[in-house]
Each structure stands twice: as structure tokens, then as C-alpha cells.
Design a protein around this motif. Structure first.
Motif, PDB file in Angstrom:
ATOM      1  N   ASP A  15     -31.256  13.602  34.593  1.00 43.33           N
ATOM      2  CA  ASP A  15     -29.697  14.278  34.412  1.00 43.33           C
ATOM      3  C   ASP A  15     -29.032  14.408  35.547  1.00 43.33           C
ATOM      4  OD1 ASP A  15     -30.396  14.724  31.682  1.00 43.33           O
ATOM      5  OD2 ASP A  15     -31.441  16.848  32.169  1.00 43.33           O
ATOM      6  N   PRO A  16     -27.516  14.432  35.458  1.00 41.62           N
ATOM      7  CA  PRO A  16     -26.756  14.544  36.798  1.00 41.62           C
ATOM      8  C   PRO A  16     -26.886  16.056  37.272  1.00 41.62           C
ATOM      9  CG  PRO A  16     -25.607  13.448  34.786  1.00 41.62           C
ATOM     10  CD  PRO A  16     -26.794  13.855  34.173  1.00 41.62           C
ATOM     11  N   ILE A  17     -26.994  16.095  38.461  1.00 40.79           N
ATOM     12  CA  ILE A  17     -27.266  17.308  39.301  1.00 40.79           C
ATOM     13  C   ILE A  17     -26.081  17.399  40.269  1.00 40.79           C
ATOM     14  CG2 ILE A  17     -28.473  18.791  40.597  1.00 40.79           C
ATOM     15  CD1 ILE A  17     -31.026  17.752  39.096  1.00 40.79           C
ATOM     16  N   ILE A  18     -25.267  18.635  40.509  1.00 39.61           N
ATOM     17  CA  ILE A  18     -24.254  18.587  41.584  1.00 39.61           C
ATOM     18  C   ILE A  18     -24.684  19.826  42.326  1.00 39.61           C
ATOM     19  CG2 ILE A  18     -21.723  18.684  42.108  1.00 39.61           C
ATOM     20  CD1 ILE A  18     -21.279  17.092  39.559  1.00 39.61           C
ATOM     21  N   LEU A  19     -24.375  19.996  43.696  1.00 34.02           N
ATOM     22  CA  LEU A  19     -24.373  21.143  44.519  1.00 34.02           C
ATOM     23  C   LEU A  19     -23.047  21.254  44.883  1.00 34.02           C
ATOM     24  CD1 LEU A  19     -25.887  23.411  46.151  1.00 34.02           C
ATOM     25  CD2 LEU A  19     -26.730  21.929  47.567  1.00 34.02           C
ATOM     26  N   THR A  20     -22.351  22.382  44.767  1.00 30.79           N
ATOM     27  CA  THR A  20     -21.277  22.627  45.551  1.00 30.79           C
ATOM     28  C   THR A  20     -20.975  23.796  46.292  1.00 30.79           C
ATOM     29  OG1 THR A  20     -20.513  24.050  43.324  1.00 30.79           O
ATOM     30  CG2 THR A  20     -19.945  21.728  43.597  1.00 30.79           C
ATOM     31  N   ASP A  21     -20.124  23.908  47.064  1.00 32.08           N
ATOM     32  CA  ASP A  21     -19.932  24.947  48.076  1.00 32.08           C
ATOM     33  C   ASP A  21     -19.292  26.362  47.260  1.00 32.08           C
ATOM     34  OD1 ASP A  21     -17.344  24.590  47.831  1.00 32.08           O
ATOM     35  OD2 ASP A  21     -17.373  23.604  49.814  1.00 32.08           O
ATOM     36  N   PRO A  22     -19.324  27.551  47.950  1.00 32.78           N
ATOM     37  CA  PRO A  22     -18.782  28.560  47.245  1.00 32.78           C
ATOM     38  C   PRO A  22     -17.248  28.062  46.747  1.00 32.78           C
ATOM     39  CG  PRO A  22     -19.877  29.376  49.121  1.00 32.78           C
ATOM     40  CD  PRO A  22     -19.856  27.766  49.406  1.00 32.78           C
ATOM     41  N   ALA A  23     -16.654  27.352  47.409  1.00 32.77           N
ATOM     42  CA  ALA A  23     -15.160  27.009  47.114  1.00 32.77           C
ATOM     43  C   ALA A  23     -15.042  26.150  46.029  1.00 32.77           C
ATOM     44  CB  ALA A  23     -14.418  26.836  48.285  1.00 32.77           C
ATOM     45  N   GLY A  24     -16.083  25.559  45.361  1.00 32.41           N
ATOM     46  CA  GLY A  24     -16.132  24.536  44.300  1.00 32.41           C
ATOM     47  C   GLY A  24     -16.097  22.976  45.183  1.00 32.41           C
ATOM     48  N   GLY A  25     -16.222  23.095  46.286  1.00 31.38           N
ATOM     49  CA  GLY A  25     -16.176  21.575  46.732  1.00 31.38           C
ATOM     50  C   GLY A  25     -17.760  20.870  46.697  1.00 31.38           C
ATOM     51  N   MET A  26     -17.788  19.611  46.276  1.00 38.89           N
ATOM     52  CA  MET A  26     -18.812  18.890  46.148  1.00 38.89           C
ATOM     53  C   MET A  26     -19.714  18.747  47.416  1.00 38.89           C
ATOM     54  SD  MET A  26     -18.056  16.293  43.340  1.00 38.89           S
ATOM     55  CE  MET A  26     -17.277  16.680  41.590  1.00 38.89           C
ATOM     56  N   VAL A  27     -21.016  19.276  47.557  1.00 40.13           N
ATOM     57  CA  VAL A  27     -21.519  18.972  48.826  1.00 40.13           C
ATOM     58  C   VAL A  27     -22.771  17.916  48.612  1.00 40.13           C
ATOM     59  CG1 VAL A  27     -23.291  20.065  50.278  1.00 40.13           C
ATOM     60  CG2 VAL A  27     -21.376  21.585  49.398  1.00 40.13           C
ATOM     61  N   MET A  28     -23.490  17.903  47.538  1.00 36.89           N
ATOM     62  CA  MET A  28     -24.381  16.877  47.156  1.00 36.89           C
ATOM     63  C   MET A  28     -24.674  16.725  45.864  1.00 36.89           C
ATOM     64  SD  MET A  28     -28.647  17.367  47.865  1.00 36.89           S
ATOM     65  CE  MET A  28     -28.260  17.810  49.486  1.00 36.89           C
ATOM     66  N   MET A  29     -24.999  15.539  45.427  1.00 32.88           N
ATOM     67  CA  MET A  29     -24.962  15.068  43.960  1.00 32.88           C
ATOM     68  C   MET A  29     -26.055  13.670  43.842  1.00 32.88           C
ATOM     69  SD  MET A  29     -21.605  12.771  43.059  1.00 32.88           S
ATOM     70  CE  MET A  29     -20.467  14.067  43.801  1.00 32.88           C
ATOM     71  N   ASN A  30     -26.864  13.792  42.812  1.00 38.10           N
ATOM     72  CA  ASN A  30     -27.946  12.690  42.700  1.00 38.10           C
ATOM     73  C   ASN A  30     -27.014  11.402  42.033  1.00 38.10           C
ATOM     74  OD1 ASN A  30     -27.375  13.609  40.145  1.00 38.10           O
ATOM     75  ND2 ASN A  30     -29.561  13.686  39.681  1.00 38.10           N
ATOM     76  N   ASP A  31     -27.895  10.416  41.799  1.00 35.80           N
ATOM     77  CA  ASP A  31     -27.262   9.045  41.666  1.00 35.80           C
ATOM     78  C   ASP A  31     -26.808   9.231  40.260  1.00 35.80           C
ATOM     79  OD1 ASP A  31     -28.062   7.875  43.791  1.00 35.80           O
ATOM     80  OD2 ASP A  31     -29.976   7.067  43.012  1.00 35.80           O
ATOM     81  N   PRO A  32     -27.254   9.595  39.056  1.00 39.33           N
ATOM     82  CA  PRO A  32     -26.497   9.787  37.921  1.00 39.33           C
ATOM     83  C   PRO A  32     -25.194  10.785  37.859  1.00 39.33           C
ATOM     84  CG  PRO A  32     -28.986  10.435  37.471  1.00 39.33           C
ATOM     85  CD  PRO A  32     -28.599  10.219  39.004  1.00 39.33           C
ATOM     86  N   ALA A  33     -25.308  11.760  38.899  1.00 33.80           N
ATOM     87  CA  ALA A  33     -23.844  12.392  38.848  1.00 33.80           C
ATOM     88  C   ALA A  33     -22.973  11.596  39.720  1.00 33.80           C
ATOM     89  CB  ALA A  33     -24.029  13.860  39.632  1.00 33.80           C
ATOM     90  N   GLU A  34     -23.345  10.849  40.669  1.00 30.10           N
ATOM     91  CA  GLU A  34     -22.409  10.086  41.209  1.00 30.10           C
ATOM     92  C   GLU A  34     -21.612   9.077  40.362  1.00 30.10           C
ATOM     93  OE1 GLU A  34     -22.438   7.502  45.596  1.00 30.10           O
ATOM     94  OE2 GLU A  34     -24.275   8.420  44.702  1.00 30.10           O
ATOM     95  N   ARG A  35     -22.453   8.372  39.836  1.00 29.30           N
ATOM     96  CA  ARG A  35     -21.812   7.337  38.483  1.00 29.30           C
ATOM     97  C   ARG A  35     -20.760   8.038  37.856  1.00 29.30           C
ATOM     98  NH1 ARG A  35     -27.256   5.370  38.633  1.00 29.30           N
ATOM     99  NH2 ARG A  35     -27.565   6.815  36.796  1.00 29.30           N
ATOM    100  N   LEU A  36     -20.754   9.389  37.492  1.00 23.18           N
ATOM    101  CA  LEU A  36     -19.800   9.976  36.798  1.00 23.18           C
ATOM    102  C   LEU A  36     -18.751  10.642  37.547  1.00 23.18           C
ATOM    103  CD1 LEU A  36     -21.973  11.998  34.229  1.00 23.18           C
ATOM    104  CD2 LEU A  36     -20.530   9.899  33.539  1.00 23.18           C
ATOM    105  N   PHE A  37     -18.868  10.947  38.806  1.00 23.88           N
ATOM    106  CA  PHE A  37     -17.911  11.788  39.547  1.00 23.88           C
ATOM    107  C   PHE A  37     -17.522  11.168  40.729  1.00 23.88           C
ATOM    108  CE2 PHE A  37     -20.129  14.983  36.796  1.00 23.88           C
ATOM    109  CZ  PHE A  37     -19.161  15.571  36.226  1.00 23.88           C
ATOM    110  N   ALA A  38     -18.010  10.257  41.313  1.00 18.61           N
ATOM    111  CA  ALA A  38     -17.912   9.364  42.432  1.00 18.61           C
ATOM    112  C   ALA A  38     -18.292   8.086  42.422  1.00 18.61           C
ATOM    113  CB  ALA A  38     -18.207  10.421  43.554  1.00 18.61           C
ATOM    114  N   TRP A  39     -17.386   7.010  41.890  1.00 23.11           N
ATOM    115  CA  TRP A  39     -17.806   5.774  41.552  1.00 23.11           C
ATOM    116  C   TRP A  39     -18.715   5.176  42.982  1.00 23.11           C
ATOM    117  CZ3 TRP A  39     -18.697   3.100  37.436  1.00 23.11           C
ATOM    118  CH2 TRP A  39     -18.752   1.635  37.527  1.00 23.11           C
ATOM    119  N   PRO A  40     -20.033   4.895  42.924  1.00 22.05           N
ATOM    120  CA  PRO A  40     -20.605   4.324  43.991  1.00 22.05           C
ATOM    121  C   PRO A  40     -20.430   2.941  44.470  1.00 22.05           C
ATOM    122  CG  PRO A  40     -22.099   4.396  41.986  1.00 22.05           C
ATOM    123  CD  PRO A  40     -20.861   5.003  41.551  1.00 22.05           C
ATOM    124  N   HIS A  41     -20.338   2.544  45.613  1.00 22.82           N
ATOM    125  CA  HIS A  41     -19.748   1.247  46.088  1.00 22.82           C
ATOM    126  C   HIS A  41     -20.811   0.379  45.733  1.00 22.82           C
ATOM    127  CE1 HIS A  41     -16.838   3.069  48.850  1.00 22.82           C
ATOM    128  NE2 HIS A  41     -17.595   3.908  49.202  1.00 22.82           N
TER     129      HIS A  41
END
Length: 705
Positions: free
Chosen positions: A319-345
Motif C-alpha cells: 500500500d502507498p504510505i506518505i509521511l508529511t510535515d505539519p504544513a502538509g509538505g511531503m517528507v517521505m514516501m515508499n515506492d508505491p506512493a512515489e509511482r502515484l504522486f512523484a513519477w520516479p526516474h
């Protein structure tokens, strides 16, 4: 002076004495002569032996050689030999051996006492004293012979040693110096036999006769470990090794560093000087330091790999997992989440459509987080919602269930948000399939009801047919029983008249007539046997075959069987033998049925065996309290595929009309049924061309049913 070679093992008389005599003549000093006779007597008697004589430098007596005595015992004997008031001093001028008790000398503990034998020339004062630990005053022949042979030689070498110039050797001072050393110091031969030990070494490796069993066992363990470690060295160089020992007093484990140095003794043989250095505390400190260092390195490795472990754990989650800061900025995400929210190189260059879908997914996620970060839900720690994201590569809709959880610090402040997405595609598909299953289930339920009604009708029909079959079987059994009875009456009359004619009751007959009547009699008896078998089967099926239990012996029963089968055995020209176990007990069972089974098995063996023989054996199996009667033949044998078939009614291996062997196929079926009635069974071991073994197993004491 050089010493002679070591004595060989003691032999039987007279060779052993001859070897010692040659050895004594080859000695070149009093010490060598004393050592030779002490070693020989120790091996012959397995007792403690010592030889006392003049010490080096003329400063009193010393123990020239000993076996089985400690250093303190040797010193005490030497002092007693010099002391004027000691019982041993009288032996200098008194000839002959004398036995002394264990308490005769102060400080010398030789259990059971010892025998003192003066050594020297006849008529002259003794120059040495032979001491042998013995439990009684009887002088062994070996001791008397050694004293007579070695006495003159000892006198000669003592006189020669007195005339020869002596080198001043500070032996006592050296012993005191070595005893003052804080480390254990030992002198051993190449095999590890102890020659000298200071006080520290004796505390570890020497146990006196009065030592406790615990100390004796600890010293024995230490000696074995010391010899094993010493045997690992060799050569002429200094060796350093670690050896674990046991404290004989406290039982604690000790660690020593063993330093060994080979030394060539003045008289030729090589000895080893060993120094033991206690490194127990150093080893424990080194071990503790190493353990602390290993824990430190392990902690460092764990801290270094913690981030990598967390990354691997997150990437291993489907399952996609995303860790964000208190302002909502993305700090860390796993590979499934990266394929949905940040196209991997590594997925290749992204197209404009792909980037647009990624931005749309990120905007949708930001809108989702706004529900949790807004002031309205400030007190809410978890938010759950359903989103439909786009697959960046294909644009296919992906139904998702998103769950966001706030991560709070020690002071309750918001430090981040963890969001977990779960793909609902399978859930929706299962829901659709569940609806389809419900529809199919309704259809199947209707069909099952219809089939159940039809099955009930068929069951009723089968029940009626079963009743009819039971009635038909009962009628068949009754018919066979009646017909068998009706057949037997005229058949017995035919056999009776035939027997009368064969006995020339109506006058002499011609050979053709006798031959024809013999055939009629044989076929009639065969027909009677078939009728009896059919009658037995019907009686067993109808439950009208009772058990008549009596006490009888197996040997007498087998004797009757052999007597009845004697004409058939004579015609078959086969060798038939019986074997009975010794101590075969009597049995409580139906004698007639056991006899019928054995007769049938023996008849079959004779029928299907053309050459060789038949062996009938009986044994008692005490473990199961059963009797086993086996009939083994060398006949045609039975294939495994047919071994169960032959026990069925009216069945044979060859059931064709042109079969080579006749019969109804009821004999073995009757045997199995009768064995079951007796509480036993009939077993078979056979192979084509290798004969067969039929065995009747039945309990020694049958139970009445």
C-alpha cells in the motif's frame, strides 16, 4: 654417567627377570640401578615402590627413585632413613626384610603399611633401602629376588659414587627458589609424567592419599588437561598456549598461560620445563572489554541501518504510505506512493499527460489533508476518506481508501502526518462477485431442492430393492441348505452301495467294473464335498454355525489331520513334514473348526504342488497370546493381484471353464469365515513360482459369542 634405556613392559617368568638382570648389569650408577628395579617392581605389583640411598654431596640420604609416592612422602622416607631413632635406621645394620604398619613413621602415609628391605652385600651394612607398599608382612618372590640381585650392584655403585669427585649442586637451594616463585613450575618428561613440581603446581596437579574425593577429581581433570595441552607442543622451541584448569579448593574455573621449554637432561633424556601464569582475571577483563566493544559496534550498526531498515519496510508494503510535515509538505514516501504522486526516474521519462495526472493526484491528496489540518478538526487525530486517483502511466482510475494519522511529540505538538492508502479495486470486485454469487446461489438452491426430492424418491426405491435382495438372499440360502440336504441323502446311499460293491459284497467284479465303480465313488465323494461346502457357507451366512469350545492340544489335532490326509499324501508322492514349537500350550477353542481349516489348507497345498514338499508348523506367540498354524508349500504360487480374490465365494485364480484345477472356490472362503468366528484370521504370503504359505492365527482362548 649415561643411563640405560627404559625397561620394556614386565613379562611372564622367567623372561621378565632375565630382562631386569640384563638391565641392572647395564646400569652405570646407583641412581640408574635404583630406578630400574623400582620401575620393574611397580609394574609387577602395581604398588608404591621407593629406593633410599646416599644423596649427592654426602649430605644425608635421598630418595633415589620412586613410583606412586609424592614429593613429601619421598622426603619423609629419606629423613626417617637418616634419623637415628627411626625404625628405618635399624635396617642399616640389621639383615632381612621387615613389614611396618602405616603409622610406624610420622609424616609418611602409605595405606596398609610397607615392607622395608635392606640392600647391600651379605655380611656388610646396608647401603640402600627398598620400600614396597604392601598390606601384609608376606615377602613376594619378586621383591626377594630383586633385593638379592640388586643389593651387590647397589653396594658397588654406592662405593664408586663415593670415590668419584662430586660436583657441588645447590639442589635444596634451587628447590627453595622454585618453591618461592608465585607461578606454578613443573618438570615433566616428554609424555607429561610429573618429575618435579613446586608448591603452587602441587596445589593444582598433585593430590595426596588423604585428599578428599572432590579434590582428587579436580586434580585428575587438571592433569588430563595439562597433558593434552602439553602434547600439542613439540620440537625444541618455547611454546605458549592457554590451558583451562580447575581450582581444587574452591572449584572455580581458572585460565593459565602455559610456557613450555624443552631441556636436555645431563643423563640424556629430554625433559620439559613448564611455567603456568594465571591469566584468569586478564582473560575475564579482555572478554568483558571485547563484549562491550561488540555491543558498541552493534549499536552503531543498528543506528546506521535504522533509516535503511525503515525505508525497506516501507518499500515492502504494497500500500502507498506518505509521511508529511505539519504544513502538509511531503517528507517521505515508499515506492508505491512515489509511482502515484512523484513519477520516479527509473520508470523512464514522463510525458505531459503523466505529469498532469501526478499533479492531479497531489492536489487531491492536499485537499484530503486539509480536512485534518484545518482548525475545525484540530482535536481530531485520525481522518478517513475515499479517493479516486489516476494511474499516471495509463490514466486508469484507481479507487483508494485513505487514512491519515497525526504524529504527536512528547509535548503533544504535531510533528507529522502518516497517510496510508489502500487500493479498493479488489474490494469492489469482490462485492460485485458477491452479488453474482448470491444470484447463482439462489438458482442452485432451487436446483438442490429439486434434486433432493428426486434423491429421496431414488432412496426409497433403493430401500425397497435392498429389502427384496435380502429376502432373495435369505431364500437363496434356505434353498441351498434344503437342496444340499436333499442331495446328501441319495448321494450317501449311492456312496454306500458303491462301497459295498467295491468290497465284493455281491460277488467278485471284473477289473473294468471295479475301475468304473471307483470312478463313481471318487466323483460322488467330490460331489459330497461340494455339497458340504455349500451347506457350510449357507449355515455361516444364516448365522446357524455354532461354536463348540473345548480344551485340546495342537499336536494331537495335527496328528489326526496327517492321518486323514495320509492316502492323499501317498498318492501325491510329496514330502510332508510337521514342526511344533517346544512348550506349545493347550488351547480353548472349537476343535472341529480348527481341524477343518487346517485340513482345507493342507488339501490345497497338496493339490497345487507338483514337486518338492509341504511343511506344517505350529507356534505360540506369547506377545499376542495367539496360536499360528502355517502350511507352506513349494507349489505354483499366487500373484499379489489375485491373493484377495481367492478368499471370495466361488472364486479361483483361473475361473474359466477350461481351468487346469477343479473345485468350487469355496474352501478358502469357508476357512476365512471360520477363522473370523474363532476370533482370528488367515494370512497369505506367496509369489508365482515360489510357493505359498497360508497361516491360521487364532487366540489361545476364544471368546464365546
Amino acid at each position: 654417567m649415561a643411563s640405560p634405556a627404559p625397561l620394556p613392559p614386565a613379562e611372564a617368568e622367567p623372561g621378565a627377570r632375565l630382562v631386569l638382570a640384563e638391565h641392572l648389569l647395564a646400569c652405570e650408577s646407583a641412581v640408574a640401578c635404583a630406578r630400574a628395579m623400582v620401575e620393574w617392581l611397580a609394574r609387577r605389583s602395581s604398588a608404591a615402590v621407593a629406593c633410599l640411598g646416599p644423596g649427592d654431596g654426602g649430605n644425608g640420604s635421598a630418595c633415589l627413585a620412586s613410583e606412586g609416592l609424592t614429593g613429601s612422602q619421598q622426603a619423609a622416607l629419606a629423613r626417617a632413613w637418616d634419623a637415628p631413632a627411626s625404625p628405618l635406621s635399624s635396617f642399616r645394620t640389621r639383615p632381612g626384610a621387615r613389614w611396618l604398619g602405616a603409622d610406624a613413621l610420622e609424616g609418611v602415609v602409605i595405606p596398609g603399611g610397607f615392607l622395608a628391605v635392606p640392600l647391600g652385600r651379605a655380611g656388610s651394612p646396608a647401603v640402600a633401602l627398598l620400600v614396597v607398599g604392601l598390606p601384609g608382612p608376606l615377602v613376594p618372590q619378586d621383591v626377594a629376588w630383586v633385593a638379592s640381585c640388586a643389593g651387590p650392584l647397589m653396594a658397588r655403585w654406592v662405593a664408586a659414587d663415593a670415590r668419584a669427585p662430586r660436583r657441588p649442586e645447590p639442589d635444596r637451594l634451587l628447590r627453595r627458589v622454585i618453591n618461592a616463585v608465585s607461578d606454578p613450575v613443573l618438570l615433566t618428561d616428554a609424555e607429561g609424567t610429573l618429575l618435579f613440581a613446586n608448591g603452587r603446581a602441587e596445589a593444582l596437579l598433585v593430590a595426596g592419599p588423604d585428599a578428599s574425593p572432590g579434590r582428587a577429581r579436580a586434580v585428575e581433570v587438571n592433569q588430563r588437561l595439562f597433558r593434552e595441552t602439553l602434547a600439542q607442543g613439540g620440537g625444541t622451541t618455547v611454546h605458549r598456549r592457554e590451558v583451562p584448569l580447575v581450582d581444587p579448593l574452591e572449584g572455580m574455573d581458572l585460565l593459565f598461560e602455559l610456557v613450555t621449554t624443552p631441556v636436555l637432561a645431563p643423563d640424556g633424556p629430554s625433559v620439559v620445563v613448564s611455567v603456568l601464569r594465571n591469566v584468569t582475571d586478564l582473560g575475564r577483563a579482555t572478554q568483558a572489554l571485547g563484549e562491550s566493544y561488540r555491543r558498541l559496534r552493534a549499536t552503531e550498526r543498528e543506528a546506521r541501518s535504522e533509516r535503511h531498515r525503515l525505508d525497506r519496510v516501507l518499500d515492502s508494503v504494497a500500500d502507498p504510505i506518505i509521511l508529511t510535515d505539519p504544513a502538509g509538505g511531503m517528507v517521505m514516501m515508499n515506492d508505491p506512493a512515489e509511482r502515484l504522486f512523484a513519477w520516479p526516474h527509473e520508470e523512464g521519462p514522463s510525458s505531459e499527460a503523466t505529469e498532469r495526472r501526478v499533479r492531479a493526484n497531489a492536489a487531491l491528496f492536499a485537499s484530503f489533508l486539509a480536512n485534518l489540518l484545518g482548525p475545525v478538526n484540530a482535536g481530531v487525530s485520525r481522518w478517513k476518506s475515499q479517493l479516486t486517483l489516476d494511474e499516471p502511466a495509463t490514466g486508469a482510475p484507481v479507487p483508494m481508501e485513505a487514512m491519515a494519522n497525526k504524529v504527536l511529540g512528547d509535548g503533544g505538538e504535531l510533528t507529522g502526518i502518516v497517510t496510508v492508502f489502500h487500493d479498493r479495486t479488489e474490494v469492489l470486485e469482490r462485492a460485485r462477485l458477491l452479488e453474482r454469487v448470491k444470484e447463482v446461489s439462489s438458482e442452485l438452491e432451487a436446483r438442490v431442492q429439486s434434486a433432493t426430492a428426486e434423491l429421496a424418491e431414488q432412496n426409497e426405491l433403493l430401500r425397497r430393492q435392498a429389502i427384496q435382495l435380502e429376502q432373495a438372499s435369505a431364500a437363496k440360502s434356505q434353498f441351498l441348505a434344503n437342496m444340499s440336504h436333499e442331495f446328501r441323502t441319495p448321494l450317501n446311499a449311492i456312496l454306500g452301495y458303491t462301497n459295498m460293491l467295491l468290497q465284493n459284497v455281491s460277488g467278485e467284479m471284473t477289473p473294468p467294473q471295479r475301475r468304473n465303480l471307483t470312478r463313481i465313488d471318487s466323483n460322488g465323494r467330490h460331489l459330497l464335498e461340494v455339497i458340504n461346502e455349500i451347506l457350510d457357507i449357507t449355515r455361516i451366512e444364516a448365522g446357524r454355525m455354532p461354536l463348540h469350545l473345548t480344551d485340546f492340544g495342537i499336536p494331537e489335532l495335527l496328528q489326526e489331520v496327517m492321518a486323514e490326509m495320509d492316502p492323499i499324501i501317498a498318492r501325491s508322492k510329496l514330502t510332508v513334514e510337521t514342526h511344533l514349537d517346544e512348550g506349545l500350550p493347550g488351547v480353548w477353542s472349537d476343535r472341529q473348526k480348527v481341524k477343518q481349516i487346517v485340513l482345507n489348507l493342507l488339501s490345497n497345498a497338496l493339490k497345487f504342488t507338483h514337486e518338492g514338499g509341504v511343511r506344517v508348523a505350529a507356534e505360540y506367540q506369547s506377545a499376542t497370546s495367539t496360536v499360528a498354524i502355517s502350511v507352506k508349500d513349494t507349489g505354483i504360487g499366487i500373484d499379489v493381484s489375485n491373493q484377495e480374490k481367492i478368499f471370495e465365494d466361488f472364486q479361483q485364480v483361473d475361473s474359466s471353464p477350461t481351468r487346469a484345477y477343479g473345485g468350487t472356490g469355496l474352501g478358502l472362503s469357508i476357512c476365512r469365515r471360520l477363522a473370523t468366528m474363532l476370533g482370528g484370521r488367515v494370512s497369505l504370503q506367496s509369489a508365482p513360482g515360489q510357493g505359498s504359505t497360508f497361516t491360521l492365527h487364532f487366540p489361545r482362548r476364544a471368546r464365546r459369542t
